[in-house]
Design an enzyme around this catalytic site. Sequence first.
Site, PDB file in Angstrom:
ATOM      1  N   HIS A 204       0.862  -1.300  -0.182  1.00 30.33           N
ATOM      2  CA  HIS A 204      -0.146  -0.125   0.132  1.00 30.33           C
ATOM      3  C   HIS A 204       0.912   1.236   0.021  1.00 30.33           C
ATOM      4  O   HIS A 204       1.682   1.525   0.746  1.00 30.33           O
ATOM      5  CB  HIS A 204      -0.830   0.006   1.194  1.00 30.33           C
TER       6      HIS A 204
ATOM      7  N   TYR B 298      -9.020   5.517   7.626  1.00 32.71           N
ATOM      8  CA  TYR B 298      -9.216   6.119   8.793  1.00 32.71           C
ATOM      9  C   TYR B 298     -10.360   7.113   9.025  1.00 32.71           C
ATOM     10  O   TYR B 298     -10.029   8.032   8.231  1.00 32.71           O
ATOM     11  CB  TYR B 298      -7.944   6.552   9.412  1.00 32.71           C
TER      12      TYR B 298
ATOM     13  N   PRO C 212      -3.931   0.667  18.876  1.00 33.62           N
ATOM     14  CA  PRO C 212      -3.669   0.153  17.353  1.00 33.62           C
ATOM     15  C   PRO C 212      -3.532   1.193  16.570  1.00 33.62           C
ATOM     16  O   PRO C 212      -3.275   0.962  15.128  1.00 33.62           O
ATOM     17  CB  PRO C 212      -4.721  -0.831  17.106  1.00 33.62           C
TER      18      PRO C 212
ATOM     19  N   LYS D 129       1.233   0.013  14.925  1.00 34.74           N
ATOM     20  CA  LYS D 129       2.536  -0.151  15.326  1.00 34.74           C
ATOM     21  C   LYS D 129       3.007  -1.072  16.254  1.00 34.74           C
ATOM     22  O   LYS D 129       4.235  -1.591  16.365  1.00 34.74           O
ATOM     23  CB  LYS D 129       3.113   1.108  16.231  1.00 34.74           C
TER      24      LYS D 129
ATOM     25  N   TYR E 276       4.162   6.697   9.956  1.00 35.19           N
ATOM     26  CA  TYR E 276       3.155   5.730   9.479  1.00 35.19           C
ATOM     27  C   TYR E 276       4.132   4.467   8.917  1.00 35.19           C
ATOM     28  O   TYR E 276       3.932   3.246   9.248  1.00 35.19           O
ATOM     29  CB  TYR E 276       2.079   5.944   8.752  1.00 35.19           C
TER      30      TYR E 276
END
Length: 401
Positions: free
Chosen positions: A75, A203, A295, A299, A387
């Site tokens: 991704h 998100y 979460p 990570k 990220y």
Amino acid sequence: MEVLNTKVVIVGSGPAGLLLGQLLYKAGIDHIIIEQRSADYVAARIRAGILEQVSVDLLEKAGVDKQLKEFGLPHTGIEILVDGCKHRIDLSSLTQGKQVTVYGQTEVTKDLMQAREEAELTSFYEANDVKVHDFYEKPYVTFNKDGKLYQVNCDFIAGCDGYHGICRASIPKENIKTFEKVYPFGWLGVLADVPPVSDELIYVQSDRGFALCSMRSTTRSRYYLQVPVTDKVEEWSDEKFWDELKNRLDEESKNNLVTGPSIEKSIAPLRSFVTEPMRFGKLFLAGDAAHIVPPTGAKGLNLAASDIAYLSEALIEFYLSNSEEGINQYSEKCLKRVWKAERFSWWMTHLLHRFESDSDFDLKIKQAELAYVLGSEAGQTTLAENYVGLPYEIKSLKEAS
Ligand code: RFL
Ligand code: PHB
């Protein structure tokens, strides 16, 4: 009682313990894994889904990346949905080409267990009453299995037994400091064999609370809803879950959402937690045994992998190069990276979740912060570089940044 001898005893057969075992095996270092649950239980647990590039590299180094290469989904971006409007964070263009890989922790665990079985390495599953002893001097581990008592003498113990394990609990209180933040909500997760609502993760920040649209493959989706920590899974029928998810999505996603029966449903509480130090004589803590992140930043599994990168390198240096340098630096090196991931996960959680304690002022500040992050290249870069995973120094990894 049966007495066994080995170099390293690994307590816990989650991803941290299994990966350490595989890396030690590759280096020819004798070790034993002791796990309290059954192999089937360990292999079936549904958890994380996102791997940083450095975690993928480590699995490649461990020689367990065949399935990952075939079925992992690279991704290059994520979507953030705010006030019904989607914003794409182009992870790759903001981080000189880095990306993440969607590949379930369940699959990582299965791949590692299979490699272990093929190499005929020793694991004791369903071990009861596991205890670690004398780890400042001459360490050994005892446990019961099928009514028989075992004692395993070793040079080192790796405590990879998760947040509820016994390794951290065995450390004298005066030698350990813990830092903790508990959040007043949890994540209700649903796994379903339906195609994902979008090619990329979404998100969602909404007035009704956070949501996340994730996936395991092109035919299997993983969705989460922020729910009060007091909610019970039984209170959430599939229908109620899908309805609430739709309530938090934008029109386009709502129309694209394919629903279906859940194949797993669970509620996970959210917590930030760090143990200092991570080494106690000849006992090392790694993964969730040493730290927990909420979460939101994806990570937890990746931190477990980076601890193991440092620990495996330290142990290999000790046995093959007669050097204690890595062992002595283990805790400090890990904690540097751990705290940065803790900060990022805490920040993402605050930014995207609804806190009942938020005042009108807090909400306005959050809105302004989101508008800044999403509207500025500098803001987006900060999110993206965290990220995809911050750099760390591992001599033996081809690309550790
Ligand atoms: P684990 O996986 O908890 O494994 C510990 C093992 O130790 C065993 N054990 C014992 N064995 C012997 N004796 C004892 N006394 C023992 N006590 C316990 C346990 O049975 C178990 O087999 O820890 P490990 O290996 O450190 O791995 C950590 C990861 O599992 C965890 O950080 C991630 O799942 C967190 N996480 C995520 N991480 C990511 O990097 N990306 C994600 O996308 C992501 N999503 C998530 C997540 C965690 C979640 N939950 C359920 C908290 C999503 C969720 C919902
Ligand atoms: C998941 O797919 O389980 C997942 C993905 C991203 C996260 C957390 C969990 O931030």
